[in-house]
Motif scaffolding. Structure first.
Motif, PDB file in Angstrom:
ATOM      1  N   THR B 399       0.840  -1.202   0.000  1.00 46.08           N
ATOM      2  CA  THR B 399       0.000   0.000   0.000  1.00 46.08           C
ATOM      3  C   THR B 399       0.872   1.248   0.000  1.00 46.08           C
ATOM      4  N   GLY B 400       0.405   2.282  -0.693  1.00 48.24           N
ATOM      5  CA  GLY B 400       1.061   3.585  -0.648  1.00 48.24           C
ATOM      6  C   GLY B 400       0.029   4.692  -0.741  1.00 48.24           C
ATOM      7  N   MET B 401       0.375   5.867  -0.223  1.00 46.36           N
ATOM      8  CA  MET B 401      -0.545   7.019  -0.294  1.00 46.36           C
ATOM      9  C   MET B 401       0.180   8.247  -0.822  1.00 46.36           C
ATOM     10  N   ILE B 402      -0.588   9.065  -1.530  1.00 44.60           N
ATOM     11  CA  ILE B 402      -0.100  10.325  -2.092  1.00 44.60           C
ATOM     12  C   ILE B 402      -0.905  11.447  -1.450  1.00 44.60           C
ATOM     13  N   PHE B 403      -0.219  12.413  -0.845  1.00 49.15           N
ATOM     14  CA  PHE B 403      -0.918  13.552  -0.259  1.00 49.15           C
ATOM     15  C   PHE B 403      -0.781  14.778  -1.151  1.00 49.15           C
ATOM     16  N   VAL B 404      -1.852  15.558  -1.247  1.00 46.88           N
ATOM     17  CA  VAL B 404      -1.802  16.875  -1.895  1.00 46.88           C
ATOM     18  C   VAL B 404      -2.181  17.923  -0.857  1.00 46.88           C
ATOM     19  N   PRO B 405      -1.751  19.177  -1.040  1.00 42.22           N
ATOM     20  CA  PRO B 405      -1.912  20.181   0.028  1.00 42.22           C
ATOM     21  C   PRO B 405      -3.373  20.518   0.321  1.00 42.22           C
TER      22      PRO B 405
END
Lengths: 423, 423
Positions: B399-405
């Protein structure tokens, strides 16, 4: 302050020998509980008297207990005067009809979740004095009065000491009349006076002067009990100021917001509460927060807004004023914090009461009798932390107060209790 | 932890050249706002899109947006699988029909006063990927899936990540089914699934495995914005524990009770909040109080009872456990105080979530693409402070996650906003 107590009265009190004249403790106890049939509420035990009270000023129960008070006082030789704000004066003539009466007063109204002693004890004790004098066939040189002050609690109409303040001319009658029932704003205090048949003719400290005012009251604090004292001789009343404080920060997620990016209104409020306490302790004052609300109120959201109260007290008005200023200044510093985001702290003063100073001769008279009755090691000089009608009267006539112990210091609560032997 | 990501997928992702294949930002933006027609609420500005959201899990609006999602996904070649807890899997076949799909997932449900981005962005971004592949006529070797996880927020049925936890077998299906609507306890989650026509056939990570799970999500914190970063590469999720804390002292009058005779529950609570913050700072953790209630709530009464929450977080579960123990021990000391009267402090743990560790290969793949897209100085490795469905999937697949502001770090609020150029 030099005493304004009439010399004759002072001399009479000083000459009094305890034991010459005693009330009936059992009659006083029975009368107190009898009077509590009107407004008994909040049962906490199986005994008939194990309830609190909910007798709000000028409600149906207060109207009934007032009518009963008048009948009982008149039965022992008093005449009743009701003024424009419903204060009841039960006056027992003295030999000198031209002199102002020496009064014993307190109040019969209670908090919505109140007890059986706060105010009530002082009034029924005054009735017991009248009964004792009457049944012993004694006359006094000067007239005496028993006073039941209106709306002392401020629980129904939001101005405490309203009746005594009108008498003392620190609250104009029309302002008192326009106070609104907190639960039904369509009812004014004047409406309630009419409804209770308690709207009399306006009189104040000029038209109905009192030579002195004495008030027996429960301490409402733990000091007498903790120090094993029986009687508190009250030197005066603390000054106090009340504030609504609003702390505005910024809501944020508790998990994803590092401390340096927070403006957590509740953390700021907590720091203000902790530091206000420390600052008050340093000068022997009290700072307390009774109400706090944090929004939005979610486990994982730092509150963006907190509203709370702050109550600051000390026996000297100038100490209160100075301490409040310093707490306000400190709260602004705490709001700025050390991170990138800031809280703003807004203060609104909602109430203030100057220090009350009681009359040296009244104080001395009370102390002398107290020491003669229970011994000097059971008597304590102290200040009143709570407000009382005697604060109003102290502005206009020599005033003194007598405190008796409150079990566990509890007051404004159904389980309020004072040992009858302490009366 | 060694990567469990299939070698073939890793190789494919590593070989990806940014720019070869781009989504349509305007279509994504339009789709996001189109989907928000179901559940739009809390208008804060004049533009049509200037509202927040109130789309509670499986309510009528959620049922509509789910039906629309299925139509849109099927229109670009996906088949829909709905499982026993209403999770929607939109599966796009690959050349190898026997392989598990690589998933992009998040959630379409919102808080009652939520925004347009939390969860929603991740799902509609996945739809945009499916559309882009479809319209470019591209096939992948392995199947892909877009997942709309049920009841992530826990706002209607009080268990966050419920759908993904059932898939991961950390929440039994029957427990999820029996969750009750917080506003109408007569409705269970199972009832709501039937009502929304979203009760499918039970399947979990064994019967419907995912080869990997990627989640695009708004940061819900201020770090990316404050540090001028565009993409957060999420290394894992913080562990956290939630507590209900009840502080029992003794009501007393603010004026007549010296500090040494007080057991002020609010002063004790304030000290706990201040000291918990200091203790958390020392170890780089977070301790926060979101809810506080003080009784009885009167300006001149020190509160006898305070109930509050405490939320403690850190990237390591053992740090959280140790810190919680130390804060509890310290709160007992603060309760005892220095005066004659004491507060007792009772702690109830209401929730805990272990730290989530994401897959090294997924992390690396995300970082490589992020750096290639916006440059290494605009990419930040970080931990997730909030919980996400990816915490559930990380237990069962890479699993991986991408954050945006998030603008101003605001989330769980109608004014939540992420610049479209940051997507």
């Amino acid at each position: 302050m030099t005493s304004r107590l009439p010399t004759s009265l002072h001399r009479t009190l000083s000459r009094y020998k305890p034991g010459d004249l005693r009330i009936s403790p059992s009659r006083l106890l029975d009368t107190l509980h009898h009077s509590c049939q009107w407004g008994a509420a909040h049962r906490y035990g199986p005994q008939p008297t194990q309830t609190g009270m909910a007798r709000l000023s000028l409600d149906a129960n207060d109207a009934k207990v007032r009518a009963w008070m008048a009948r009982e006082a008149e039965a022992v030789g008093c005449r009743t005067v009701v003024d424009g704000v419903g204060n009841q004066f039960f006056i027992r003539p003295g030999d000198r009809a031209d002199a102002a009466p020496t009064a014993m007063g307190s109040h019969m109204d209670t908090q919505p979740t109140g007890g059986r002693y706060d105010g009530i004890l002082g009034v029924v004790a005054g009735l017991e004095v009248m009964r004792t004098l009457h049944h012993r066939g004694l006359r006094t040189r000067y007239p005496l009065a028993l006073v039941n002050w209106t709306n002392e609690e401020g629980a129904r109409f939001p101005r405490s000491l309203a009746g005594s303040a009108v008498w003392a001319e620190t609250l104009p009658l029309d302002q008192a009349w326009s106070l609104k029932d907190v639960n039904d704003p369509s009812i004014t205090l004047r409406d309630a006076l009419v409804e209770a048949r308690m709207l009399g003719t306006h009189c104040d400290h000029r038209s109905l002067p009192l030579a002195a005012h004495f008030e027996l009251h429960i301490e409402q604090g733990p000091i007498l009990e903790q120090r094993d004292k029986r009687i508190g001789v009250v030197l005066g009343g603390q000054a106090y100021k009340w504030f609504d404080v609003e702390i505005s920060g910024m809501e944020c997620h508790t998990g994803s917001t590092p401390y340096e990016y927070r403006a957590d209104a509740l953390l700021c409020a907590s720091r203000i509460i902790v530091e206000a306490t420390l600052m008050a302790k340093e000068v022997g004052a009290l700072a307390s927060t009774g109400i706090i609300e944090a929004r939005p109120g979610s486990v994982n959201t730092c509150p963006g807004t907190v509203r709370m109260t702050i109550d600051v007290r000390h026996a000297r008005s100038d100490v209160v004023a100075d301490l409040c200023q310093r707490i306000r200044a400190r709260s602004a510093v705490l709001g700025r914090g050390t991170g990138d985001r800031h809280c703003t702290v807004r203060w609104d003063q909602t109430f203030e009461s100057d220090a009350a100073t009681f009359d040296p001769a009244c104080i001395e008279a009370i102390r002398d009798v107290a020491v003669a009755t229970v011994g000097s090691d059971r008597v304590l000089d102290m200040y009143s932390g709570a407000g009382h009608d005697s604060f109003s009267t102290s502005l206009r006539c020599p005033t003194g107060m007598i405190f008796v112990p409150s079990r566990d210091g509890i007051s404004h609560n159904p389980s309020e209790f004072t040992e009858p032997e302490h009366w």
